[in-house]
Design a protein around this motif. Structure first.
Motif, PDB file in Angstrom:
ATOM      1  N   ASP A  15      -4.498   9.329   1.079  1.00 59.16           N
ATOM      2  CA  ASP A  15      -5.437   9.387   2.206  1.00 59.16           C
ATOM      3  C   ASP A  15      -6.429   8.227   2.177  1.00 59.16           C
ATOM      4  OD1 ASP A  15      -6.874  10.116   0.016  1.00 59.16           O
ATOM      5  OD2 ASP A  15      -7.692  11.965   0.853  1.00 59.16           O
ATOM      6  N   ALA A  16      -6.020   7.115   1.564  1.00 59.99           N
ATOM      7  CA  ALA A  16      -6.871   5.923   1.531  1.00 59.99           C
ATOM      8  C   ALA A  16      -6.401   4.962   2.616  1.00 59.99           C
ATOM      9  CB  ALA A  16      -6.800   5.267   0.151  1.00 59.99           C
ATOM     10  N   TRP A  17      -7.222   4.776   3.623  1.00 66.23           N
ATOM     11  CA  TRP A  17      -6.858   3.930   4.765  1.00 66.23           C
ATOM     12  C   TRP A  17      -7.852   2.788   4.897  1.00 66.23           C
ATOM     13  CZ3 TRP A  17      -2.387   4.992   7.275  1.00 66.23           C
ATOM     14  CH2 TRP A  17      -1.824   6.254   7.065  1.00 66.23           C
ATOM     15  N   ALA A  67     -12.201  -3.123   4.581  1.00 66.30           N
ATOM     16  CA  ALA A  67     -12.497  -3.320   3.167  1.00 66.30           C
ATOM     17  C   ALA A  67     -12.187  -2.043   2.392  1.00 66.30           C
ATOM     18  CB  ALA A  67     -13.963  -3.705   2.990  1.00 66.30           C
ATOM     19  N   ALA A  68     -11.692  -2.218   1.172  1.00 66.97           N
ATOM     20  CA  ALA A  68     -11.254  -1.074   0.365  1.00 66.97           C
ATOM     21  C   ALA A  68     -12.428  -0.228  -0.104  1.00 66.97           C
ATOM     22  CB  ALA A  68     -10.473  -1.585  -0.833  1.00 66.97           C
ATOM     23  N   ASN A  69     -12.157   1.064  -0.261  1.00 65.35           N
ATOM     24  CA  ASN A  69     -13.094   1.977  -0.898  1.00 65.35           C
ATOM     25  C   ASN A  69     -13.009   1.732  -2.401  1.00 65.35           C
ATOM     26  OD1 ASN A  69     -14.520   4.112  -1.956  1.00 65.35           O
ATOM     27  ND2 ASN A  69     -13.475   5.690  -0.778  1.00 65.35           N
ATOM     28  N   ALA A  82     -13.651   1.012   6.330  1.00 61.97           N
ATOM     29  CA  ALA A  82     -13.142   1.981   7.302  1.00 61.97           C
ATOM     30  C   ALA A  82     -13.936   3.279   7.236  1.00 61.97           C
ATOM     31  CB  ALA A  82     -11.666   2.249   7.041  1.00 61.97           C
ATOM     32  N   ILE A  83     -14.283   3.714   6.032  1.00 62.03           N
ATOM     33  CA  ILE A  83     -15.030   4.959   5.880  1.00 62.03           C
ATOM     34  C   ILE A  83     -16.444   4.812   6.435  1.00 62.03           C
ATOM     35  CG2 ILE A  83     -15.977   6.571   4.170  1.00 62.03           C
ATOM     36  CD1 ILE A  83     -13.573   6.009   2.431  1.00 62.03           C
ATOM     37  N   PRO A 139       0.813  -1.230   0.000  1.00 61.90           N
ATOM     38  CA  PRO A 139       0.000   0.000   0.000  1.00 61.90           C
ATOM     39  C   PRO A 139       0.838   1.268   0.000  1.00 61.90           C
ATOM     40  CG  PRO A 139      -0.768  -1.555   1.664  1.00 61.90           C
ATOM     41  CD  PRO A 139       0.540  -2.080   1.166  1.00 61.90           C
ATOM     42  N   ASN A 140       0.267   2.296  -0.581  1.00 61.75           N
ATOM     43  CA  ASN A 140       0.828   3.644  -0.570  1.00 61.75           C
ATOM     44  C   ASN A 140       0.454   4.303   0.749  1.00 61.75           C
ATOM     45  OD1 ASN A 140       1.585   6.287  -1.016  1.00 61.75           O
ATOM     46  ND2 ASN A 140       0.501   6.488  -2.956  1.00 61.75           N
ATOM     47  N   LEU A 141       1.451   4.756   1.505  1.00 66.34           N
ATOM     48  CA  LEU A 141       1.194   5.395   2.795  1.00 66.34           C
ATOM     49  C   LEU A 141       1.096   6.910   2.690  1.00 66.34           C
ATOM     50  CD1 LEU A 141       3.703   3.353   5.016  1.00 66.34           C
ATOM     51  CD2 LEU A 141       1.300   2.849   4.525  1.00 66.34           C
TER      52      LEU A 141
END
Length: 289
Positions: free
Chosen positions: A140-142, A223-225, A215-216, A135-137
């Motif tokens: 702003d995708a957590w 689970a991913a957005n 998370a959102i 993952p890219n840190l």
């Protein structure tokens, strides 16, 4: 007739080539001084410092100096300087640590080496990650949350995403419709029919009814957005189909083509202070909440 002075003859070695004689003039005084100073220096150095290799050992020198000893002394000196700051890091919570500019800068700079040793191998030196792998840190995708305490939890306990394989539960036509919906949702072109199929297939249980991620939506699933156009494993239809068919972190013996997405735990490898400082650095990459 005046008497002519003949040039002084200098002794030679008897060797002559093309009219040039090899003379026996002594070296200049400065050269001789430098020569004797050099061998005297060597003797003094050999007495004071390690110098001569032996069969099973080496001469230690009367000063007892070694590079390892010098290194350890430098580390001890550095640790003594850092000790009061590390004590403050241990006593401060995440909010206080981030609010104190001086301590935040100390944590960020101290974490540079820690991040390089423990994290950069996967996430890159700037937290940019590796498409399809890590993952890219810095965005702003957590998946599990980007606040300070959650980042500390992720570093301490690790993370292991999970997505079931659907190859045996959804027919191929249904999987293709899901892939088309996911790609369309990332482009902001999702249709009501596609969203209905997405929800009917059970995907909303993790990704939310709007496909905006666990998370959102506070589902806590990690689970991913699916609507932000940030891809963990690739955006082509082939890659999306593979993820839907074979899932994430299934048993490789049962599902050989499953995606593997596991972050190791560092709670037993790093001190709590080091983990806090790492969390500061990760938070400041750009996407911390």
């Amino acid at each position: 007739m005046a008497k002519q002075n003949k040039p002084k003859q200098v002794p030679d070695t008897g060797y002559e080539w093309d009219g040039i004689r090899e003379l026996t003039n002594p070296p200049p005084r400065w050269w001789m001084i430098s020569f004797h100073a050099s061998w005297i220096f060597c003797i003094i150095y050999f007495v004071l410092y390690p110098a001569i290799p032996l069969v099973n050992d080496y001469t230690k020198g009367i000063l007892g100096w070694t590079q390892i000893k010098e290194f350890k002394e430098a580390v001890a000196e550095n640790d003594a300087i850092k000790a009061p700051y590390l004590k403050k890091v241990a006593e401060m919570d995440g909010q206080a640590l981030m609010a104190d500019a001086g301590m935040r800068n100390f944590a960020d700079s101290s974490a540079k080496a820690i991040f390089g040793d423990s994290c950069a191998g996967c996430h890159g030196t700037g937290g940019e990650g590796a498409p399809g792998l890590f993952p890219n840190l810095s965005d702003d995708a957590w998946l599990f949350g980007g606040d300070f305490d959650t980042i500390v939890e992720s570093i301490t306990d690790g993370r292991e995403g999970s997505m079931p394989a659907h190859i045996d539960t959804i027919d191929e036509a249904g999987i293709n419709k899901l892939a088309d919906f996911v790609i369309a949702a990332a482009q902001g072109k999702a249709t009501p029919e596609g969203l209905a199929h997405f929800n009917a297939s059970g995907c909303a249980d993790c990704h939310g009814e709007d496909a905006a991620g666990g998370a959102i939506n506070d589902l806590g699933s990690g689970a991913a957005n699916l609507t932000d156009a940030i891809w963990r494993f690739g955006s082509s239809k082939e890659e999306v189909l593979r993820t839907i068919r074979y899932g994430v972190n299934e048993d490789p013996d049962e599902v050989p083509n499953t995606r593997i997405a596991i972050m190791p735990a560092f709670g037993e490898k790093l001190s709590p202070e080091a983990i806090k400082m790492l969390a500061v650095k990760v938070h400041q990459f750009g996407g911390g909440k």
